[in-house]
Scaffold this active site. Structure first.
Site, short mmCIF file in Angstrom:
data_model
loop_
_atom_site.label_atom_id
_atom_site.label_comp_id
_atom_site.label_asym_id
_atom_site.label_seq_id
_atom_site.Cartn_x
_atom_site.Cartn_y
_atom_site.Cartn_z
CE LYS A 229 -0.20 -0.55 4.99
NZ LYS A 229 -0.92 -1.22 6.08
CE1 TYR B 277 11.31 32.36 3.98
CE2 TYR B 277 11.61 30.01 3.63
CZ TYR B 277 11.19 31.25 3.18
OH TYR B 277 10.65 31.37 1.93
C1 LIG Z 1 -0.04 -2.01 6.75
C2 LIG Z 1 -0.50 -3.34 7.16
C3 LIG Z 1 0.42 -4.39 7.32
C4 LIG Z 1 1.91 -4.18 7.29
O1 LIG Z 1 2.32 -3.66 8.52
P1 LIG Z 1 3.84 -3.29 8.86
O2 LIG Z 1 3.79 -2.84 10.26
O3 LIG Z 1 4.23 -2.22 7.92
O4 LIG Z 1 4.64 -4.53 8.65
C5 LIG Z 1 -0.08 -5.65 7.57
N1 LIG Z 1 -1.42 -5.85 7.69
C6 LIG Z 1 -2.33 -4.87 7.58
C7 LIG Z 1 -3.77 -5.17 7.75
C8 LIG Z 1 -1.90 -3.58 7.33
O5 LIG Z 1 -2.79 -2.58 7.25
#
Ligand SMILES: *Cc1c(COP(=O)(O)O)cnc(C)c1O
Length: 352
Positions: free
Chosen positions: A43, A253
């Protein structure tokens, strides 16, 4: 894309991805998952690294199971890997999304009884089911797993998500016990509980499929992973101007840094619009030929000023690395390792 006009000169901001480290991290996590297979959370464009580049590397390493959040991300992933291996975590919140899942051939992660019924009404087919074991974010409540509609599903993966796997929390053990009850009650081809940190909690948490994200991309959510996970993302910015300061000159800045001696500084092409946030102001470093060069004054939107006094040969057009060793960077900035990765903006050139 430039449909018309002269070809663009190379970007002054780029993200280098260590393909061998990325593949190696997946193999480490797959190995630590024991009899279970490791999938990959891809994702948010592979946590900012660029799915077009990272997913083929993970697929070549052996990964076959992919988790995206949004439906738009599913479409992008399906152009790279087989749709049947892609699960969409956000679930179908309306009939259009359920129909889209069937048309694309990806699996929706059903997160409520309403979504279960919506999927069956749309014609059903292979799906995943998220059960809430205590995070109260997404997922079917435990009280509803015995509903007759759930028994009609063709569940590929029944999953739950750990809320505190990066800590030694009693919540982990509690969620594990609840998930075991889910495994006993809900028929599915596979069961999946652990994210990156959950993998480090041990074999009890692995079930059939693990879902690492952060650690694939070089994040270290628990100390157990520190020696085996390698940095993957190397952001780099070009020097776009070099200047000489006299004692008493200030930079940037609000003039938060003032030179006490004559010094040479460089302006690099990265700023908070690129996710290099103001929390790096006055305390970050950039890397050049093995040297750590301090960030001076405030980070601005598109530029950051760094101390080149000890980097005499560094000039305009040279590339400086941002200090993105994730556990250390998180400790320094108070950003999470997840935020450091996903904040990297669109102006970083990501090769495909
Ligand atoms: C994002 C996510 C993961 C991965 O988690 P990490 O902590 O990045 O390893 C796994 N399962 C679900 C449902 C997630 O939303």
């Amino acid at each position: 894309m430039t449909p018309e006009g002269p070809p663009l000169p190379p970007a002054a901001l780029r993200l280098r991805i260590d393909h061998a480290a990325l593949a190696g991290n997946w193999r480490v996590l797959d190995g630590m998952s024991g009899a279970a297979r490791a999938g990959a959370a891809i994702k948010a464009d592979c946590y900012g690294l660029g799915a077009a580049q990272a997913v083929p590397v993970l697929a070549a390493a052996g990964c076959r199971d992919w988790f995206v959040a949004h439906w738009q991300e599913a479409a992008e992933a399906a152009r790279i890997v087989p749709a049947a291996g892609i699960a969409v975590l956000h679930g179908p919140i309306n009939d259009a999304e359920a129909a889209y899942a069937r048309a694309l051939g990806v699996r929706p992660v059903l997160n409520s009884l309403a979504q279960v019924k919506r999927w069956l009404a749309a014609g059903g087919g292979p799906c995943d089911l998220m059960v809430d074991t205590g995070m109260n974010r997404l997922g079917l409540p435990l009280a509803e797993i015995g509903d007759p509609a759930v028994a009609q599903l063709e569940i590929e993966t029944c999953l739950s998500h750990l809320a505190s796997a990066d800590e030694d929390s009693a919540q982990n053990v509690e969620q594990l016990a609840r998930f075991r009850a889910v495994v006993a009650a809900v028929p599915a081809r596979r069961y999946s509980l652990a994210n990156s940190a959950g993998i480090a909690l041990g074999a009890d948490y692995a079930f059939d499929l693990t879902r690492p994200g952060l650690a694939l991309y070089g994040g270290v959510p628990r100390g157990e992973l520190a020696d085996s996970i390698a940095q993957v993302a190397y952001p780099e910015a070009a020097v776009i101007q070099v200047r000489d300061l006299a004692p008493g000159d200030s930079v940037g800045y609000n003039a938060t840094f003032t030179a006490s001696t004559a010094m040479r500084v460089g302006v690099i092409a990265v700023g908070y619009a690129d996710g290099y946030l103001r929390c790096w102001s006055g305390k970050g470093h950039v890397l050049w030929q093995g040297q750590r060069l301090p960030v001076l004054g405030r980070v601005s939107m598109d530029m950051t000023i760094v101390d080149l006094s000890t980097a005499k040969n560094c000039g305009e057009g040279d590339w400086l690395g941002l200090d993105y060793a994730l556990p250390e960077a998180a400790a320094l900035t108070a950003l999470s390792q997840y935020e450091l990765l996903t904040a990297m903006g669109r102006r970083f050139a990501r090769s495909t």
